[in-house]
Write an enzyme that holds these catalytic residues in place. Structure first.
Site, short mmCIF file in Angstrom:
data_model
loop_
_atom_site.label_atom_id
_atom_site.label_comp_id
_atom_site.label_asym_id
_atom_site.label_seq_id
_atom_site.Cartn_x
_atom_site.Cartn_y
_atom_site.Cartn_z
N GLU A 1 0.88 -1.18 0.00
CA GLU A 1 0.00 0.00 0.00
C GLU A 1 0.91 1.22 0.00
OE1 GLU A 1 -3.30 -0.27 -0.04
OE2 GLU A 1 -3.52 -2.38 0.49
N CYS B 1 -3.78 7.97 3.88
CA CYS B 1 -3.45 7.54 2.52
C CYS B 1 -4.65 7.70 1.61
CB CYS B 1 -2.99 6.09 2.55
SG CYS B 1 -4.13 5.03 3.44
#
Ligand code: NAP
Length: 524
Positions: A258, A297
């Site tokens: 990620e 994020c």
């Protein structure tokens, strides 16, 4: 006087690393809080212990029994919640509301997996789909199964979610029967370390099921073996190092990444300035920019609006940002706390300067006076809205993720152009679409699905129901293609795939009946 060195838990015991350690700081006051060190730890022995002791003990349990362990973990965390909030304020510089995203978000996620795991019952194996005939005679068939990998799950985590970042991964891993070793980002390692300590001390999990290594990452990847898995969350540069490490490149250790993401908010081309869709976009952009000081994020980084609404959007978002009080999260009037460190502070200011080469400043974060915080010491920055009327000719704006309270407004002329601009992000975690028109939302979802892990549609009928552009819900997939790392997490029981191996069993009906009697059918 020096601050305490936080112990690591590895090889089934507490171990303090060597040397003076790396200090952890309060990002608002600048004071040192604790130190971490992994120096001198026998990582290979620790990983072997987790694999052999922790893994074996977890795999001996059924899904339902492991789900009960998760429930007990959630209860321990719930009991110690107040201490976690204190650590988050001190080490992450977050307000109570922002700490809740990390702490309560983690407890909620564990609870969801405990519930879903319980429904899998007394099985130790999962059936992946129905039996498949390979010939005319149905006696010999194929059944795909999922069995827990006989290795460890190593998590190398980012600094922004020291709690949720651990548990959103640990819940499906432990439910799968795979032991966890977490290496938190150094800057905010304290909360992760403390949570592991509480859970280990409560004696819920078998020895070796949960380990924590704080401090340097040196040697962690070298300790991985073929049946282990590694999950990385962090920058694209470190992701490159992980991907090219021999453990992944040569030993085929399964790897989930990620990384950076330039998430977008898209307003329906038919929306008017006085429409509900417009207002919903304005509210969500201002919220997303400021929750956790933009250190999510999934936060909105680019905002696409029809050209005719560019000025109205700039004015409306700017007006909301102007009301945001920034500073010491201990002061109740403060709505947005600090970034996690002075290094991040410098990195965000540098990032804004880079974006400004291609954008105008619509709301200047520097206009926010800090509340109860010294600008020379605190890692606080005000929310900054940038903008461009010519996004097609921009480059940096579609490539650089500034990990702070920063977003760029962009004007588009046609929906085709908007889709093209969104895809210039080269793969993102989430796009949110604001529209009152279900047909437009369906079209946008089909168009943008392949470049996003999640499409979050906000229409007036779900204005008070939707879960938020940036909130990662355990029921929905988290991850994104391309720049976002190409990973997949969560998505309910889909998360179990990463921690299991899929095999095809080709056998007689009698043998497959026997296998099915010990297994649960994995339904998503
Ligand atoms: P980072 O510098 O890449 O660090 C991430 C983790 O990797 C930390 O635990 C770090 O440890 C460790 N690490 C550093 N060098 C390593 C190496 N050579 N080998 C193995 N591990 C190593 O990233 P960050 O600055 O903490 O995180 C911010 C970034 O994370 C942002 O770009 C953000 O987009 C991304 N992020 C993405 C998601 C997502 O779900 N897509 C979620 C959160 C954050 P140390 O801390 O000890 O250096």
């Amino acid at each position: 006087m020096s601050t305490p060195l936080l112990p690591n838990h590895l090889g089934g015991r507490w171990q303090t690393g060597g040397g003076a350690g790396t200090p952890l700081f309060d990002p608002v006051l600048g004071t040192e809080l604790a130190r971490v060190s992994s120096q001198g730890l026998d990582l290979k022995e620790g990983f072997r212990f987790a694999r052999e002791q922790g893994g074996k003990a977890l795999r001996a349990l059924t899904y339902k029994e492991r789900a009960a362990l998760l429930q007990a973990v959630a209860q321990v965390l719930q009991k110690n919640r107040d201490a976690y909030y204190e650590i988050a304020t001190a080490n992450s510089g977050t307000t109570v509301k922002d700490s809740a995203v990390d702490i309560d978000g983690a407890i909620y996620t564990i609870g969801v997996y405990a519930k879903q795991g319980e429904a899998l019952g007394d099985a130790r194996v999962l059936l992946d789909g129905e039996r498949i005939r390979m010939g005319k005679d149905p006696l010999f068939q194929t059944q795909h199964i999922l069995t827990p990998t006989q290795g460890v799950a190593l998590f190398i985590n980012a600094f922004n979610f020291p709690s949720w970042g651990l548990w959103e991964k640990a819940a499906p891993a432990l439910l799968s029967g795979v032991p966890v070793i977490v290496k938190p980002a150094t800057a905010t390692a304290w909360l992760t370390q403390r949570m592991v300590q509480d859970v280990v001390d409560a004696g819920i999990l078998p020895a070796g099921a949960l380990s924590v290594v704080c401090g340097s990452s040196a040697g962690l990847m070298d300790a991985l073996e073929p049946f282990d898995v590694v999950s990385f969350t962090g920058s694209a540069e470190t992701a490159r190092i992980i991907r090219s490490h021999p453990a992944v490149a040569e030993r085929s250790v399964r790897c989930n990444i990620e990384a950076d993401s330039l998430n977008t908010a898209l307003l329906d081309p038919q929306a008017a300035a006085d429409s509900e869709a417009f207002q919903l976009l304005v509210n969500e952009v201002a919220r997303e920019m400021t929750v956790k000081a933009g250190q999510k994020c999934t936060a909105i980084r680019r905002v696409m609006v029809p050209r005719a609404l560019y000025d109205a959007a700039a004015q409306a978002i700017g007006a909301k940002l102007a009301k945001v009080t920034v500073g010491n999260p201990r002061n109740e009037s403060v709505r947005m706390g600090a970034l996690v460190s002075r290094e991040q502070h410098a990195s965000v200011l540098e990032g804004i300067a880079r974006l400004r080469a291609e954008a105008e400043v619509l709301h200047d974060g520097a206009s926010h006076a800090l509340v109860d915080a010294d600008p020379a010491v605190a890692a606080c920055v005000g929310p900054t809205l940038l903008g461009t009327r010519t996004p097609a000719s921009a480059k940096v704006l579609h490539e650089v993720e500034v990990f702070g309270p920063v977003a760029t407004l962009m004007a588009y002329d046609s929906i085709e152009e908007a889709y093209e601009l969104i895809r210039r992000g080269e793969g993102s975690l989430v796009v949110s679409v604001y529209s009152a028109d279900p047909a437009f939302i369906a079209q946008a979802a089909a168009e943008l699905g392949s470049s996003h892990g999640r499409v979050h549609a906000i229409s007036p009928d779900v204005a008070s129901l939707h879960t938020g552009h940036g909130n990662v819900m355990p029921q929905s997939l988290h991850g994104g293609p391309g720049r976002a790392g190409g990973g997949e997490e969560l998505g309910g029981l889909r998360a179990l795939n990463f921690y299991h191996r899929r095999s095809a069993v080709q056998a007689s009906s009698a043998a497959l009946d026997q296998l099915a009697s010990q297994a649960a059918l994995l339904k998503y």
